[in-house]
Design a protein around this motif. Structure first.
Motif, PDB file in Angstrom:
ATOM      1  N   LEU A 359       0.920  -1.406  -0.014  1.00 17.52           N
ATOM      2  CA  LEU A 359      -0.037  -0.120   0.031  1.00 17.52           C
ATOM      3  C   LEU A 359       0.767   1.259   0.118  1.00 17.52           C
ATOM      4  O   LEU A 359       0.284   2.244  -0.237  1.00 17.52           O
ATOM      5  CB  LEU A 359      -0.885  -0.111   1.148  1.00 17.52           C
ATOM      6  CG  LEU A 359      -2.030  -1.059   1.379  1.00 17.52           C
ATOM      7  CD1 LEU A 359      -2.543  -0.985   2.554  1.00 17.52           C
ATOM      8  CD2 LEU A 359      -3.058  -1.128   0.083  1.00 17.52           C
ATOM      9  N   GLY A 362       2.570   2.493  -3.790  1.00 18.24           N
ATOM     10  CA  GLY A 362       1.556   3.061  -4.970  1.00 18.24           C
ATOM     11  C   GLY A 362       1.408   1.622  -5.976  1.00 18.24           C
ATOM     12  O   GLY A 362       0.433   1.916  -6.821  1.00 18.24           O
ATOM     13  N   TRP A 364      -0.239  -1.185  -5.220  1.00 19.68           N
ATOM     14  CA  TRP A 364      -1.649  -1.611  -5.184  1.00 19.68           C
ATOM     15  C   TRP A 364      -2.604  -0.563  -5.724  1.00 19.68           C
ATOM     16  O   TRP A 364      -3.769  -0.984  -6.426  1.00 19.68           O
ATOM     17  CB  TRP A 364      -2.023  -1.759  -3.750  1.00 19.68           C
ATOM     18  CG  TRP A 364      -3.456  -2.266  -3.316  1.00 19.68           C
ATOM     19  CD1 TRP A 364      -3.529  -3.736  -3.040  1.00 19.68           C
ATOM     20  CD2 TRP A 364      -4.732  -1.736  -3.316  1.00 19.68           C
ATOM     21  NE1 TRP A 364      -5.121  -3.613  -2.826  1.00 19.68           N
ATOM     22  CE2 TRP A 364      -5.826  -2.773  -2.974  1.00 19.68           C
ATOM     23  CE3 TRP A 364      -4.994  -0.374  -3.642  1.00 19.68           C
ATOM     24  CZ2 TRP A 364      -7.033  -2.326  -2.842  1.00 19.68           C
ATOM     25  CZ3 TRP A 364      -6.516  -0.064  -3.446  1.00 19.68           C
ATOM     26  CH2 TRP A 364      -7.329  -0.980  -3.268  1.00 19.68           C
ATOM     27  N   GLN A 365      -2.587   0.515  -5.400  1.00 19.42           N
ATOM     28  CA  GLN A 365      -3.299   1.777  -6.219  1.00 19.42           C
ATOM     29  C   GLN A 365      -3.388   1.620  -7.529  1.00 19.42           C
ATOM     30  O   GLN A 365      -4.356   1.793  -8.218  1.00 19.42           O
ATOM     31  CB  GLN A 365      -2.966   3.101  -5.562  1.00 19.42           C
ATOM     32  CG  GLN A 365      -3.513   3.356  -3.902  1.00 19.42           C
ATOM     33  CD  GLN A 365      -2.153   2.549  -3.273  1.00 19.42           C
ATOM     34  OE1 GLN A 365      -1.164   2.193  -3.755  1.00 19.42           O
ATOM     35  NE2 GLN A 365      -2.239   2.850  -1.879  1.00 19.42           N
ATOM     36  N   LYS A 366      -2.429   1.542  -7.966  1.00 22.11           N
ATOM     37  CA  LYS A 366      -1.984   1.399  -9.555  1.00 22.11           C
ATOM     38  C   LYS A 366      -2.876   0.321 -10.219  1.00 22.11           C
ATOM     39  O   LYS A 366      -3.646   0.237 -11.062  1.00 22.11           O
ATOM     40  CB  LYS A 366      -0.689   1.425 -10.129  1.00 22.11           C
ATOM     41  CG  LYS A 366      -0.368   1.188 -11.491  1.00 22.11           C
ATOM     42  CD  LYS A 366       1.284   1.108 -11.832  1.00 22.11           C
ATOM     43  CE  LYS A 366       1.371   1.236 -13.265  1.00 22.11           C
ATOM     44  NZ  LYS A 366       2.703   1.198 -13.478  1.00 22.11           N
ATOM     45  N   ASP A 368      -5.403  -1.247  -8.558  1.00 21.26           N
ATOM     46  CA  ASP A 368      -6.796  -1.050  -8.488  1.00 21.26           C
ATOM     47  C   ASP A 368      -7.330  -0.072  -9.637  1.00 21.26           C
ATOM     48  O   ASP A 368      -8.496  -0.479 -10.046  1.00 21.26           O
ATOM     49  CB  ASP A 368      -7.143  -0.350  -7.265  1.00 21.26           C
ATOM     50  CG  ASP A 368      -8.507  -0.417  -6.839  1.00 21.26           C
ATOM     51  OD1 ASP A 368      -9.198  -1.460  -7.051  1.00 21.26           O
ATOM     52  OD2 ASP A 368      -8.990   0.869  -6.385  1.00 21.26           O
ATOM     53  N   ALA A 369      -6.705   0.870  -9.914  1.00 18.92           N
ATOM     54  CA  ALA A 369      -7.050   1.654 -10.871  1.00 18.92           C
ATOM     55  C   ALA A 369      -7.224   0.760 -12.514  1.00 18.92           C
ATOM     56  O   ALA A 369      -8.377   1.450 -13.174  1.00 18.92           O
ATOM     57  CB  ALA A 369      -6.102   2.979 -11.114  1.00 18.92           C
ATOM     58  N   ARG A 372     -10.352  -1.236 -12.119  1.00 20.06           N
ATOM     59  CA  ARG A 372     -11.783  -0.139 -12.256  1.00 20.06           C
ATOM     60  C   ARG A 372     -11.846  -0.123 -13.643  1.00 20.06           C
ATOM     61  O   ARG A 372     -13.152  -0.233 -14.074  1.00 20.06           O
ATOM     62  CB  ARG A 372     -11.553   0.935 -11.495  1.00 20.06           C
ATOM     63  CG  ARG A 372     -11.532   0.777  -9.841  1.00 20.06           C
ATOM     64  CD  ARG A 372     -11.304   2.208  -9.240  1.00 20.06           C
ATOM     65  NE  ARG A 372     -11.365   2.113  -7.860  1.00 20.06           N
ATOM     66  CZ  ARG A 372     -12.394   2.296  -7.239  1.00 20.06           C
ATOM     67  NH1 ARG A 372     -13.534   2.867  -7.820  1.00 20.06           N
ATOM     68  NH2 ARG A 372     -12.081   2.333  -5.699  1.00 20.06           N
ATOM     69  N   ARG A 388     -10.886  -8.067  -8.672  1.00 16.68           N
ATOM     70  CA  ARG A 388     -10.835  -6.678  -7.751  1.00 16.68           C
ATOM     71  C   ARG A 388     -11.062  -7.320  -6.457  1.00 16.68           C
ATOM     72  O   ARG A 388     -10.509  -6.544  -5.509  1.00 16.68           O
ATOM     73  CB  ARG A 388     -11.646  -5.663  -8.536  1.00 16.68           C
ATOM     74  CG  ARG A 388     -11.498  -4.463  -7.491  1.00 16.68           C
ATOM     75  CD  ARG A 388     -11.962  -3.361  -8.195  1.00 16.68           C
ATOM     76  NE  ARG A 388     -11.853  -2.054  -7.465  1.00 16.68           N
ATOM     77  CZ  ARG A 388     -12.533  -1.434  -6.600  1.00 16.68           C
ATOM     78  NH1 ARG A 388     -13.802  -2.089  -6.363  1.00 16.68           N
ATOM     79  NH2 ARG A 388     -12.342  -0.385  -5.706  1.00 16.68           N
ATOM     80  N   ASP A 395      -5.955  -5.600   0.415  1.00 17.39           N
ATOM     81  CA  ASP A 395      -6.250  -4.241   0.976  1.00 17.39           C
ATOM     82  C   ASP A 395      -6.558  -4.424   2.596  1.00 17.39           C
ATOM     83  O   ASP A 395      -6.129  -4.016   3.509  1.00 17.39           O
ATOM     84  CB  ASP A 395      -7.180  -3.509   0.457  1.00 17.39           C
ATOM     85  CG  ASP A 395      -7.233  -1.856   0.903  1.00 17.39           C
ATOM     86  OD1 ASP A 395      -6.259  -1.588   1.754  1.00 17.39           O
ATOM     87  OD2 ASP A 395      -7.883  -1.048   0.668  1.00 17.39           O
ATOM     88  N   ASP A 399      -4.018  -3.273   5.274  1.00 14.41           N
ATOM     89  CA  ASP A 399      -4.325  -1.701   5.851  1.00 14.41           C
ATOM     90  C   ASP A 399      -4.065  -1.632   7.287  1.00 14.41           C
ATOM     91  O   ASP A 399      -4.640  -2.565   8.143  1.00 14.41           O
ATOM     92  CB  ASP A 399      -5.698  -1.193   5.547  1.00 14.41           C
ATOM     93  CG  ASP A 399      -5.875   0.289   5.597  1.00 14.41           C
ATOM     94  OD1 ASP A 399      -5.223   0.801   6.482  1.00 14.41           O
ATOM     95  OD2 ASP A 399      -6.447   0.683   4.713  1.00 14.41           O
TER      96      ASP A 399
END
Length: 593
Positions: A359, A362, A364-366, A368-369, A372, A388, A395, A399
């Motif tokens: 997390l 970046g 994980w966020q990349k 997830d985007a 999506r 997803r 996550d 987290d």
């Protein structure tokens, strides 16, 4: 169409010497037999065709209906292009033959599914072979007795068979109930295109799914005719069906369109050993990216077990998230012919399923985007939503803030429900639902849906390892070890996964005959349970330096273990007596201190 006649309603009169009650008694005994009980799919196939015949609905016994109703294929299923119904029907015929030669040898009525039709017949058992004996002297006509009237032996259901039959029915109801409970009712939507569809001439991936890598199973070369050639053809058909169970691949009918990869091989017969050689190559360059040579005893090639062993070796090495195709594409190779989304959609899904992200950097966020975006462009593609859901569970586990972790778990449940709604038999959707249920501490649902996922695709290492993990968390250690033993036989490509799971199951049982043998050699450092097993194994063996290195890897995978080990452990395994023992052992290994 979800047709399944009610066993209690009056049956339509059928052309059979056996009443429906006697047919159903024979069906229950067959379903409870050693030959059939281990294969839920064959049990469902046999039950469906027998009940349809008893109800007078023979018109429903077409490949199209059986594929959708029994084998879980989508509405777009085409029995002419996808051979799964024919392959399963042949398996059912061979299994029934084995049953009536084995545990059902004394049955007076046989259930027969003849070649060329899926409509079953109910026939008297054939008479035993005649034994030559001296012919007695002919009696005088007036002294010859009248022939005795033949009375068929009564069919005895048997208490054990009845109990097992009822249990099978109960399990089926439980599985259906759990999935119905977890998944919302279907709503109107555009037709779902299944990624595992075997495309025919002129048919491409379509607008409802992203571009996925495709593989074509070519005819295997044989140097002899007869039974060997027939078994080679069966091997090709079974490989096609097996690979098609992975929703991240497209398996193409020969000549329908250009495939990205080709699987071919040859069968060579020897005096003492038969050899099946296989190769996976890139279609555009002929580069071989995987190969194997399997030696079989002469009688193995003619047996189902021999074919299944070859299929398991090839499928588990090629198709999964860690397989040859995924690794080739992860190396930056392009197979071409991708749509606007490119092969990136496939890469996003595979990476999400591997669950090895952070997390704080970046990654994980990349990812997830990316998912999506895939879901937005292909809202009816279940595998994207399921992937997803798995990413959101990661996550939840990573987290450090409890409130946001719970939000991630709720979002994961939403995506898992969506995936199951779109495609109830998609193995990735079932696995995602099982993982979410485990995160919610609902072990009963997690086990039930996990078993359904393993049944949907026995060769998928992700669903199998998740199911074993759920059994361990539930305290079902012997079952976990049994499932792991099965996995070692059918999935040799990922044996290191099961080494670590074996270690944890033995830890739960309190039996650790050789604590360093399994977990230490397991090459799964990016998986949390693998890292935990390594820490415990090294600590048990007083290998302190190696233990400290393994602990550092665990912190890297799941930083929460360093700051709040009990919470991190609960998110990985759920609250249970097993987790309490695990927490004590990790404290002893100085985890979280």
């Amino acid at each position: 169409m979800n047709y399944m006649p009610d066993a209690d309603r009056p049956s339509t009169e059928i052309d059979s010497a056996f009443p429906p009650a006697e047919v159903r008694a024979a069906l229950r005994k067959a379903l409870a037999s050693p030959e059939l009980v281990a294969s839920p799919q064959l049990c469902a196939f046999l039950t469906y065709v027998v009940e349809a015949r008893l109800a007078g609905n023979e018109h429903l016994l077409k490949g199209q209906n059986i594929g959708r109703v029994v084998l879980g294929r989508p509405e777009s299923f085409d029995a002419q292009r996808d051979p799964i119904v024919r392959v399963e029907a042949n398996r059912l015929r061979r299994t029934l033959t084995a049953y009536y030669k084995g545990s059902g040898a004394d049955e007076t009525m046989h259930l027969v599914v003849g070649r060329g039709s899926y409509v079953p017949r109910f026939e008297p058992a054939p008479p035993p072979p005649a034994v030559d004996a001296p012919e007695p002297p002919a009696a005088a006509p007036q002294d010859r007795p009248a022939p005795a009237k033949a009375h068929p032996l009564p069919v005895r259901a048997g208490r054990l068979a009845l109990i097992i039959g009822v249990a099978l029915a109960s399990i089926a109801v439980a599985v259906y109930g759990a999935i119905t409970l977890f998944a919302p009712q279907p709503v109107a939507r555009t037709p779902v295109v299944n990624a595992t569809h075997v495309f025919g001439p002129g048919v491409g991936p379509g607008a409802d799914q992203p571009y996925l890598p495709s593989v074509e199973v070519m005819a295997f070369t044989t140097h002899t005719a007869g039974s060997a050639a027939e078994r080679a053809r069966e091997l090709v058909a079974t490989l096609t069906v097996s690979l098609a169970r992975f929703p991240e691949l497209r398996v193409l009918a020969r000549g329908s369109e250009r495939a990205d990869f080709r699987l071919d091989g040859e069968v060579t017969l020897g005096e003492t050993t038969n050899t099946v050689a296989m190769r996976l190559s890139v279609a555009g360059t002929a580069e071989v990216i995987w190969s194997a040579s399997v030696e079989l005893k002469p009688n193995e090639l003619g047996s189902d077990s021999g074919i299944e062993r070859v299929v398991a070796i090839a499928t588990t090495a090629i198709a999964p998230q860690f397989g040859a195709i995924a690794q080739y594409l992860a190396g930056g190779k392009d197979v071409g012919e991708a749509d606007e989304g490119g092969i990136g959609d496939y890469g996003c899904m595979i990476s999400a399923q591997l669950q090895h992200h952070r997390l704080d950097d970046g990654s994980w966020q990349k990812l997830d985007a990316c998912l999506r975006d895939t879901i937005a462009r292909y809202p009816n593609f279940a595998t994207a939503a399921a992937s997803r859901a798995l990413l959101l569970v990661e996550d939840y586990r990573l987290d450090p803030v409890e409130s946001s972790a719970q939000v991630a778990l709720r979002d994961a449940e939403t995506e898992a429900r969506r995936a199951l709604q779109l495609e109830p038999t998609n193995v990735r959707a079932l696995t995602a639902a099982a993982v979410v249920a485990l995160g919610k501490d609902d072990l009963d649902v997690a086990r039930t849906i996990g078993l359904r996922a393993v049944t949907a695709n026995p060769l998928d290492p992700l669903s199998r390892s998740q199911y074993v993990l759920t059994l361990i968390a539930s305290g079902y250690y012997d079952q976990a070890l049994a499932q792991s033993a099965i996995a070692r036989q059918i999935d040799p490509a990922h044996i290191s996964f099961y080494d670590s799971l074996d270690y944890l199951a033995h830890f739960g049982k309190g039996t650790e005959p050789n604590p360093l043998r399994s977990a230490v050699v397991a090459d799964v450092p990016t998986l949390p349970y693998g890292a935990i097993a390594r820490v415990l194994a090294y600590n048990s063996g007083d290998e302190n330096e190696a233990r400290d290195q393994a602990r550092a890897v665990l912190y890297e995978i799941m930083p929460a273990f360093a700051d709040d080990m009990p919470s991190a452990l609960h998110r990985q395994f759920t609250a249970s007596p097993f987790t309490e023992r695990l927490e004590a052992a990790l404290r002893q290994a100085e985890v979280g201190s």
